[in-house]
Scaffold this motif. Structure first.
Motif, PDB file in Angstrom:
ATOM      1  N   GLN A 222       0.829  -1.285   0.105  1.00  0.00           N
ATOM      2  CA  GLN A 222      -0.067  -0.185  -0.060  1.00  0.00           C
ATOM      3  C   GLN A 222       0.863   1.354  -0.080  1.00  0.00           C
ATOM      4  O   GLN A 222       0.378   2.386  -0.467  1.00  0.00           O
ATOM      5  N   LYS A 223       1.898   1.164   0.735  1.00  0.00           N
ATOM      6  CA  LYS A 223       2.701   2.315   0.838  1.00  0.00           C
ATOM      7  C   LYS A 223       3.670   2.537  -0.337  1.00  0.00           C
ATOM      8  O   LYS A 223       3.764   3.626  -0.834  1.00  0.00           O
ATOM      9  N   ALA A 224       4.132   1.713  -1.129  1.00  0.00           N
ATOM     10  CA  ALA A 224       5.007   1.547  -2.258  1.00  0.00           C
ATOM     11  C   ALA A 224       4.296   1.693  -3.447  1.00  0.00           C
ATOM     12  O   ALA A 224       4.804   2.400  -4.350  1.00  0.00           O
ATOM     13  N   ALA A 225       3.031   1.112  -3.571  1.00  0.00           N
ATOM     14  CA  ALA A 225       2.210   1.142  -4.916  1.00  0.00           C
ATOM     15  C   ALA A 225       0.800   1.280  -4.615  1.00  0.00           C
ATOM     16  O   ALA A 225       0.078   0.928  -5.521  1.00  0.00           O
ATOM     17  N   GLY A 226       0.290   2.180  -3.623  1.00  0.00           N
ATOM     18  CA  GLY A 226      -1.084   2.171  -3.450  1.00  0.00           C
ATOM     19  C   GLY A 226      -1.737   3.066  -4.344  1.00  0.00           C
ATOM     20  O   GLY A 226      -2.886   3.023  -4.682  1.00  0.00           O
ATOM     21  N   ASP A 227      -0.861   3.852  -5.333  1.00  0.00           N
ATOM     22  CA  ASP A 227      -1.698   4.631  -6.677  1.00  0.00           C
ATOM     23  C   ASP A 227      -1.779   3.875  -7.662  1.00  0.00           C
ATOM     24  O   ASP A 227      -2.617   4.135  -8.604  1.00  0.00           O
ATOM     25  N   VAL A 228      -1.198   2.645  -7.683  1.00  0.00           N
ATOM     26  CA  VAL A 228      -1.581   1.955  -8.852  1.00  0.00           C
ATOM     27  C   VAL A 228      -1.940   0.343  -8.717  1.00  0.00           C
ATOM     28  O   VAL A 228      -2.581  -0.248  -9.519  1.00  0.00           O
ATOM     29  N   VAL A 229      -2.562   0.026  -7.475  1.00  0.00           N
ATOM     30  CA  VAL A 229      -3.103  -1.198  -7.153  1.00  0.00           C
ATOM     31  C   VAL A 229      -4.057  -0.961  -5.998  1.00  0.00           C
ATOM     32  O   VAL A 229      -3.963   0.192  -5.212  1.00  0.00           O
ATOM     33  N   ILE A 230      -4.979  -1.978  -5.856  1.00  0.00           N
ATOM     34  CA  ILE A 230      -6.025  -1.979  -4.971  1.00  0.00           C
ATOM     35  C   ILE A 230      -5.800  -3.184  -3.943  1.00  0.00           C
ATOM     36  O   ILE A 230      -5.550  -4.258  -4.527  1.00  0.00           O
ATOM     37  N   LEU A 231      -5.666  -2.984  -2.651  1.00  0.00           N
ATOM     38  CA  LEU A 231      -5.874  -4.262  -1.699  1.00  0.00           C
ATOM     39  C   LEU A 231      -7.177  -4.499  -1.332  1.00  0.00           C
ATOM     40  O   LEU A 231      -7.851  -3.600  -0.691  1.00  0.00           O
ATOM     41  N   ARG A 232      -7.915  -5.686  -1.425  1.00  0.00           N
ATOM     42  CA  ARG A 232      -9.616  -5.852  -0.981  1.00  0.00           C
ATOM     43  C   ARG A 232      -9.334  -7.263  -0.602  1.00  0.00           C
ATOM     44  O   ARG A 232      -8.686  -8.052  -0.624  1.00  0.00           O
ATOM     45  N   THR A 233     -10.218  -7.253   0.887  1.00  0.00           N
ATOM     46  CA  THR A 233      -9.975  -8.412   1.443  1.00  0.00           C
ATOM     47  C   THR A 233     -11.470  -9.125   1.025  1.00  0.00           C
ATOM     48  O   THR A 233     -12.465  -8.445   0.993  1.00  0.00           O
ATOM     49  N   ASP A 234     -11.345 -10.193   0.805  1.00  0.00           N
ATOM     50  CA  ASP A 234     -12.385 -11.292   0.457  1.00  0.00           C
ATOM     51  C   ASP A 234     -13.055 -11.589   1.789  1.00  0.00           C
ATOM     52  O   ASP A 234     -12.602 -12.131   2.639  1.00  0.00           O
ATOM     53  N   GLU A 235     -14.582 -11.377   1.806  1.00  0.00           N
ATOM     54  CA  GLU A 235     -15.281 -11.286   2.868  1.00  0.00           C
ATOM     55  C   GLU A 235     -15.633 -12.837   3.299  1.00  0.00           C
ATOM     56  O   GLU A 235     -15.342 -13.237   4.446  1.00  0.00           O
ATOM     57  N   GLU A 236     -15.389 -13.726   2.682  1.00  0.00           N
ATOM     58  CA  GLU A 236     -15.662 -15.242   2.817  1.00  0.00           C
ATOM     59  C   GLU A 236     -14.161 -15.886   3.453  1.00  0.00           C
ATOM     60  O   GLU A 236     -14.217 -16.238   4.279  1.00  0.00           O
ATOM     61  N   SER A 237     -13.224 -15.532   2.657  1.00  0.00           N
ATOM     62  CA  SER A 237     -11.999 -16.394   3.089  1.00  0.00           C
ATOM     63  C   SER A 237     -11.053 -15.325   3.835  1.00  0.00           C
ATOM     64  O   SER A 237     -10.227 -15.904   4.313  1.00  0.00           O
ATOM     65  N   LYS A 238     -11.532 -14.298   4.123  1.00  0.00           N
ATOM     66  CA  LYS A 238     -10.684 -13.260   4.916  1.00  0.00           C
ATOM     67  C   LYS A 238      -9.264 -13.165   4.282  1.00  0.00           C
ATOM     68  O   LYS A 238      -8.547 -12.256   4.726  1.00  0.00           O
ATOM     69  N   SER A 239      -9.089 -13.488   3.026  1.00  0.00           N
ATOM     70  CA  SER A 239      -7.872 -13.214   2.432  1.00  0.00           C
ATOM     71  C   SER A 239      -7.703 -11.964   1.737  1.00  0.00           C
ATOM     72  O   SER A 239      -8.666 -11.436   1.416  1.00  0.00           O
TER      73      SER A 239
END
Length: 293
Positions: free
Chosen positions: A270-287
């Protein structure tokens, strides 16, 4: 691509090699006789049977798919990878031989040169020479008067095809452009001009912009579904074997007085590439999945 290694290599190949995937040929031939089986069809990541054979490093299976089903390494998967690219990613000696075989013997460029000389793509060196001499004699400009210009063009095409097959081993240029650092920098907006890499030299290779560019290349084939963050380092190593993922010390936060705390991988990305990628938590697996913007 998912067959157990011991089973895939259970038979000796024509050259006496027990690691070329000859053990898969009985299954491939049986599948070919089944209704609805098409080795050209793509699976969800855009892979054909040739891509899978390349990932396994199975030259015998690749040769079978080429000779019996006409498959060439002329189609890219959804991430832009040719079969040869997948073989490169595996990064073993056997896979390096597989990638070379695909580029030299299964390329669209080789098929085009062979078609020009009127020979099959698996033609031997002797057959290539015989075909060239026959074509050269047929189209030699000295044999024509009225249509001399046309014959010269045909003669030149035959000569170029012959030189490609003999001097260049029929090699094609199958290579995913996304694995070009310059191109990925442009796509990610990290470089303002194509000369910026040369201007800043080797130091530039280690900075944040290059990390973002390489990260995008890793994620391309996964599209909107993204890649499980836990698999990021493994996939990175496949795509960029010569450029390791940032070291452990680079994932640490300085807390002062010589103390450091290891940063979570998600926080680092998030710090190094937050402007080009999205981090999303999967609700079922929590991954956590990482998705290119």
């Amino acid at each position: 691509g998912i067959c157990p290694y011991s089973r895939a290599n259970s038979l000796l190949g024509e050259s006496g090699d027990a690691t070329d995937g000859s053990g898969l040929l009985p299954l491939a031939k049986w599948l070919a006789r089944q209704r609805g089986v098409d080795f050209r069809k793509r699976q969800r990541q855009g892979h054909t049977a040739l891509h899978k054979a390349a990932w396994g490093g199975h030259i015998a299976l690749i040769r079978y798919l080429r000779d019996k089903h006409g498959l060439l390494d002329d189609s890219q998967d959804f991430a832009g990878n040719y079969a040869a690219d997948l073989a490169d990613m595996a990064n073993t000696e056997r896979h390096a031989e597989t990638a070379t075989f695909l580029r030299q013997h299964c390329s669209a460029a080789r098929a085009k040169s062979c078609a020009t000389l009127g020979i099959p793509v698996d033609a031997s060196a002797s057959d290539i020479r015989k075909a060239y001499l026959r074509k050269a004699k047929e189209y030699h400009p000295d044999r024509y008067n009225v249509e001399k210009n046309a014959s010269e063009k045909e003669f030149d095409k035959c000569r170029e095809a012959y030189q490609h097959l003999t001097l260049e081993n029929g090699a094609g240029s199958q290579c995913n452009p996304a694995h070009s650092l310059n191109l990925m920098l442009e796509l990610s907006g990290a470089a303002q001009d194509s000369s910026s890499i040369e201007k800043r030299g080797k130091q530039f290779i280690d900075d944040k912009n290059c990390f973002k560019a390489r990260l995008i290349a890793v994620l391309l084939e996964y599209g909107d579904k993204g890649l499980d963050l836990s698999n990021l380092k493994k996939k990175w190593k496949q795509v960029w074997p010569d450029n390791p993922f940032p070291r452990e010390e680079e994932l640490c936060v300085d807390k002062g007085e010589g103390r450091k705390r290891r940063m979570a991988l998600s926080d680092f990305v998030q710090k190094a590439a937050g402007d080009v990628v999205i981090l999303r938590t999967d609700e079922e697996s929590k991954s956590i999945r990482i998705i290119p913007k």
